[in-house]
Design a protein around this motif. Structure first.
Motif, mmCIF file in Angstrom:
data_model
loop_
_atom_site.group_PDB
_atom_site.id
_atom_site.type_symbol
_atom_site.label_atom_id
_atom_site.label_comp_id
_atom_site.label_asym_id
_atom_site.label_seq_id
_atom_site.Cartn_x
_atom_site.Cartn_y
_atom_site.Cartn_z
ATOM 1 N N GLU A 1 0.854 -1.186 0.000
ATOM 2 C CA GLU A 1 0.000 0.000 0.000
ATOM 3 C C GLU A 1 0.885 1.230 0.000
ATOM 4 O O GLU A 1 1.633 1.466 0.940
ATOM 5 C CB GLU A 1 -0.921 -0.005 1.225
ATOM 6 C CG GLU A 1 -1.918 1.139 1.223
ATOM 7 C CD GLU A 1 -2.899 1.058 2.369
ATOM 8 O OE1 GLU A 1 -2.811 1.903 3.287
ATOM 9 O OE2 GLU A 1 -3.746 0.145 2.361
ATOM 10 N N ILE A 2 0.808 1.989 -1.101
ATOM 11 C CA ILE A 2 1.649 3.185 -1.202
ATOM 12 C C ILE A 2 1.007 4.346 -0.462
ATOM 13 O O ILE A 2 1.637 5.018 0.338
ATOM 14 C CB ILE A 2 1.912 3.528 -2.679
ATOM 15 C CG1 ILE A 2 2.774 2.418 -3.310
ATOM 16 C CG2 ILE A 2 2.606 4.890 -2.803
ATOM 17 C CD1 ILE A 2 3.058 2.606 -4.777
ATOM 18 N N THR B 1 -5.238 8.934 -6.908
ATOM 19 C CA THR B 1 -4.221 9.943 -6.648
ATOM 20 C C THR B 1 -3.666 10.475 -7.958
ATOM 21 O O THR B 1 -3.298 9.705 -8.841
ATOM 22 C CB THR B 1 -3.069 9.361 -5.802
ATOM 23 O OG1 THR B 1 -3.554 9.030 -4.505
ATOM 24 C CG2 THR B 1 -1.936 10.372 -5.660
ATOM 25 N N ASN B 2 -3.624 11.796 -8.077
ATOM 26 C CA ASN B 2 -3.033 12.461 -9.240
ATOM 27 C C ASN B 2 -1.885 13.346 -8.769
ATOM 28 O O ASN B 2 -2.035 14.113 -7.812
ATOM 29 C CB ASN B 2 -4.073 13.321 -9.957
ATOM 30 C CG ASN B 2 -5.144 12.502 -10.644
ATOM 31 O OD1 ASN B 2 -4.955 12.016 -11.749
ATOM 32 N ND2 ASN B 2 -6.278 12.344 -9.974
ATOM 33 N N ILE B 3 -0.759 13.245 -9.457
ATOM 34 C CA ILE B 3 0.386 14.089 -9.132
ATOM 35 C C ILE B 3 1.041 14.552 -10.438
ATOM 36 O O ILE B 3 1.064 13.811 -11.427
ATOM 37 C CB ILE B 3 1.403 13.334 -8.248
ATOM 38 C CG1 ILE B 3 2.519 14.280 -7.780
ATOM 39 C CG2 ILE B 3 1.979 12.123 -8.954
ATOM 40 C CD1 ILE B 3 3.442 13.664 -6.735
ATOM 41 N N ILE C 1 7.559 7.826 -4.618
ATOM 42 C CA ILE C 1 8.115 8.065 -3.284
ATOM 43 C C ILE C 1 7.535 9.343 -2.684
ATOM 44 O O ILE C 1 7.213 9.399 -1.488
ATOM 45 C CB ILE C 1 9.648 8.130 -3.335
ATOM 46 C CG1 ILE C 1 10.222 6.735 -3.615
ATOM 47 C CG2 ILE C 1 10.222 8.686 -2.028
ATOM 48 C CD1 ILE C 1 11.717 6.694 -3.783
ATOM 49 N N VAL C 2 7.368 10.375 -3.498
ATOM 50 C CA VAL C 2 6.727 11.609 -3.025
ATOM 51 C C VAL C 2 5.328 11.307 -2.506
ATOM 52 O O VAL C 2 4.908 11.798 -1.456
ATOM 53 C CB VAL C 2 6.670 12.663 -4.148
ATOM 54 C CG1 VAL C 2 5.777 13.827 -3.748
ATOM 55 C CG2 VAL C 2 8.065 13.172 -4.477
ATOM 56 N N ARG D 1 4.212 11.600 1.500
ATOM 57 C CA ARG D 1 3.615 12.941 1.523
ATOM 58 C C ARG D 1 3.231 13.374 2.944
ATOM 59 O O ARG D 1 3.446 14.526 3.331
ATOM 60 C CB ARG D 1 2.387 12.979 0.613
ATOM 61 C CG ARG D 1 1.743 14.371 0.537
ATOM 62 C CD ARG D 1 0.736 14.473 -0.568
ATOM 63 N NE ARG D 1 0.098 15.780 -0.577
ATOM 64 C CZ ARG D 1 0.617 16.878 -1.118
ATOM 65 N NH1 ARG D 1 1.817 16.822 -1.672
ATOM 66 N NH2 ARG D 1 -0.031 18.025 -1.090
ATOM 67 N N LYS D 2 2.674 12.477 3.723
ATOM 68 C CA LYS D 2 2.220 12.839 5.061
ATOM 69 C C LYS D 2 3.284 12.588 6.124
ATOM 70 O O LYS D 2 3.414 13.344 7.080
ATOM 71 C CB LYS D 2 0.945 12.077 5.395
ATOM 72 C CG LYS D 2 -0.251 12.500 4.539
ATOM 73 C CD LYS D 2 -1.509 11.770 4.976
ATOM 74 C CE LYS D 2 -2.711 12.224 4.158
ATOM 75 N NZ LYS D 2 -3.956 11.520 4.576
ATOM 76 N N GLU D 3 4.032 11.510 5.938
ATOM 77 C CA GLU D 3 5.077 11.159 6.903
ATOM 78 C C GLU D 3 6.002 10.144 6.265
ATOM 79 O O GLU D 3 5.645 9.517 5.262
ATOM 80 C CB GLU D 3 4.461 10.578 8.173
ATOM 81 C CG GLU D 3 3.658 9.323 7.936
ATOM 82 C CD GLU D 3 2.964 8.814 9.181
ATOM 83 O OE1 GLU D 3 2.543 7.646 9.168
ATOM 84 O OE2 GLU D 3 2.836 9.578 10.161
#
Length: 211
Positions: free
Chosen positions: A37-38, A64-66, A97-98, A102-104
């Motif tokens: 789970e990413i 998720t979009n980045i 990886i970002v 992102r949160k921790e």
């Protein structure tokens, strides 16, 4: 689901079809990625180029979009295909990886992303996978059909079967090149009375060959 593509803004200006060029990379990555789970999303979309009016990052309804706005398309186009593949893989690795961190800090997910990227690189961006559920042998053992999924830069994604009887014959199951995941399309198979059939999840025949 994992998608690496050009942003809408860059598609209009550069005309580069990153989604097609990267299909084999994202699919090999997903094939080699251990169950992990990413960030809880069922679908991740990494877009290269200007984001326009879109948010740099969003996570809505499990998607998720980045954006990677600083992707150097000029440099990308100057490379040969193998090094283009390497650049796309590295860009994908960093973006994932970002997302994961992102949160921790998420050392487990980060380690899996890095090790999977290394495994993709070791394949030289080519992966041929036997599909056991589509491989069949006739009742009299005289005929056998093995099915495979192949991923590489030349054809994107291709599904084929090898027919074994008095000779050995390789038959592609769709037009090439291909840039979609056909795992749901080729769901089950039967070999009866010299006819090999592959069906989708609605039990409709989508490929057939007389042996």
């Amino acid at each position: 689901m994992l998608i690496l593509q050009e942003s809408d803004a860059s598609a209009l200006t550069d005309g580069i079809q990153i989604r097609q060029m990267s299909h084999h990379i994202t699919q090999i990555f997903m094939a080699l990625l251990p169950k992990a789970e990413i960030n809880g999303s069922s679908k991740i979309v990494v877009s290269l180029g200007p984001r326009g009016d879109e948010d740099l990052f969003d996570n809505v309804l499990g998607v998720t979009n980045i954006f990677v706005e600083d992707f150097d398309f000029k440099r990308f186009l100057s490379l040969d295909r193998f090094n283009q593949n390497k650049l796309l893989l590295e860009t994908l690795r960093r973006a994932l990886i970002v997302i994961a961190e992102r949160k921790e800090p998420n050392p487990t997910a980060t380690a899996l992303i890095n090790s999977t990227a290394e495994a993709v690189l070791e394949t030289h961006f080519e992966l041929d996978t036997p599909i056991k559920k589509l491989s069949k042998t006739s009742k009299d053992k005289k005929h056998k059909v093995n099915a495979f999924r192949t991923l590489n830069a030349e054809i994107g994604e291709g599904w084929y079967c090898e027919v074994h009887n008095s000779t050995r014959q390789k038959v592609w199951m769709h037009e090439l090149p291909g840039y979609i995941d056909r795992s749901e399309l080729f769901k089950s198979a039967e070999l009866n009375e010299g006819i090999y059939q592959v069906k989708n999840r609605f039990n409709k025949v989508v490929f057939e060959i007389i042996i």
